[in-house]
Motif scaffolding. Structure first.
Motif, PDB file in Angstrom:
ATOM      1  N   LEU A  88     -32.030  86.145 -17.936  1.00 11.45           N
ATOM      2  CA  LEU A  88     -31.703  86.676 -16.554  1.00 11.45           C
ATOM      3  C   LEU A  88     -31.574  85.779 -15.610  1.00 11.45           C
ATOM      4  N   THR A  89     -30.329  85.841 -15.036  1.00 12.90           N
ATOM      5  CA  THR A  89     -30.057  84.923 -13.832  1.00 12.90           C
ATOM      6  C   THR A  89     -30.056  85.565 -12.581  1.00 12.90           C
ATOM      7  N   TRP A  90     -30.795  85.429 -11.607  1.00 15.30           N
ATOM      8  CA  TRP A  90     -31.056  85.982 -10.557  1.00 15.30           C
ATOM      9  C   TRP A  90     -30.228  85.322  -9.165  1.00 15.30           C
ATOM     10  N   ILE A  95     -34.301  83.504  -0.048  1.00 14.74           N
ATOM     11  CA  ILE A  95     -35.258  83.567  -1.199  1.00 14.74           C
ATOM     12  C   ILE A  95     -36.697  83.648  -0.606  1.00 14.74           C
ATOM     13  N   GLU A  96     -37.017  83.630   0.597  1.00 19.96           N
ATOM     14  CA  GLU A  96     -38.300  83.983   1.301  1.00 19.96           C
ATOM     15  C   GLU A  96     -38.568  85.485   1.003  1.00 19.96           C
ATOM     16  N   ALA A  97     -37.457  86.389   1.228  1.00 21.12           N
ATOM     17  CA  ALA A  97     -37.689  87.952   0.928  1.00 21.12           C
ATOM     18  C   ALA A  97     -38.256  88.027  -0.672  1.00 21.12           C
ATOM     19  N   VAL A 125     -28.470  82.131  -2.775  1.00 21.91           N
ATOM     20  CA  VAL A 125     -27.180  81.649  -2.541  1.00 21.91           C
ATOM     21  C   VAL A 125     -26.821  82.078  -1.164  1.00 21.91           C
ATOM     22  N   LEU A 126     -25.564  81.639  -0.618  1.00 22.85           N
ATOM     23  CA  LEU A 126     -25.382  82.052   0.911  1.00 22.85           C
ATOM     24  C   LEU A 126     -25.018  83.336   1.157  1.00 22.85           C
ATOM     25  N   ALA A 127     -24.166  83.809   0.105  1.00 23.46           N
ATOM     26  CA  ALA A 127     -23.790  85.356   0.328  1.00 23.46           C
ATOM     27  C   ALA A 127     -23.383  86.045  -0.951  1.00 23.46           C
ATOM     28  N   LEU A 128     -23.332  87.206  -1.095  1.00 22.70           N
ATOM     29  CA  LEU A 128     -22.789  87.873  -2.193  1.00 22.70           C
ATOM     30  C   LEU A 128     -21.559  88.660  -1.658  1.00 22.70           C
ATOM     31  N   ALA A 133     -25.410  93.760  -0.494  1.00 22.81           N
ATOM     32  CA  ALA A 133     -26.140  93.141  -1.452  1.00 22.81           C
ATOM     33  C   ALA A 133     -27.031  91.964  -1.213  1.00 22.81           C
ATOM     34  N   MET A 134     -28.314  92.140  -1.624  1.00 28.05           N
ATOM     35  CA  MET A 134     -29.365  91.346  -1.326  1.00 28.05           C
ATOM     36  C   MET A 134     -29.675  90.306  -2.629  1.00 28.05           C
ATOM     37  N   VAL A 135     -29.211  91.096  -3.757  1.00 30.91           N
ATOM     38  CA  VAL A 135     -29.605  90.284  -5.216  1.00 30.91           C
ATOM     39  C   VAL A 135     -28.573  90.869  -6.016  1.00 30.91           C
TER      40      VAL A 135
END
Length: 145
Positions: A88-90, A95-97, A125-128, A133-135
């Motif tokens: 899995l690549t997240w 990253i603090e969340a 990442v900066l954004a999706l 989306a958060m992840v």
């Protein structure tokens, strides 16, 4: 029974994959350094935490759960299950969340994936593409032939 508890009650079969652990390395917690297996590969596209009707949970853990559900749904559509997921690549926007919820993340993860801890990477990442989306998670599964 809560939705998490309902899912946790479902048993995920043991993984047919084998964790790869170099001698002398510290034991990883919640992931594997590598996975080995034989079979048909299934590569998921990046899945995000929306439901099939396009609704996002409001919180990070809710999105993680839905994202993992979506990854597993793709693998199931190919004839596999969470026990076949080898990697899995997240991608997370905060990253603090991710770090701040690790204690609560374990039960959420196990409710979908069982005790399958594949090789993983987590990258901020900066954004999706989808603003809410958060992840986003990509998966690689190895299904028996």
């Amino acid at each position: 029974m809560t939705k998490i508890a309902e899912t946790a009650a479902c048993e995920v079969p043991p993984s047919p994959l084998t964790a790869v652990h170099p001698e002398g390395w510290p034991a990883p917690r919640g992931y594997a350094n590598g996975m080995a297996g034989e079979g048909r590969m299934v590569l998921t596209g990046g899945q995000i935490g929306w439901t099939p009707d396009g609704v996002f949970p409001d919180d990070f853990l809710g999105q993680v759960r839905q994202t993992l559900d979506n990854v597993v749904a793709v693998v199931r559509a190919a004839g596999g299950g969470p026990e076949h997921i080898a990697r899995l690549t997240w991608y997370v926007t905060d990253i603090e969340a991710y770090r701040s919820c690790l204690k609560d993340l374990g039960p959420v993860y196990r409710s979908v994936m069982g005790r399958n801890f594949p090789s993983m990477a987590v990258v901020q990442v900066l954004a999706l593409v989808e603003r809410e989306a958060m992840v986003e998670i990509e998966g690689t599964a190895i299904l028996p032939v």
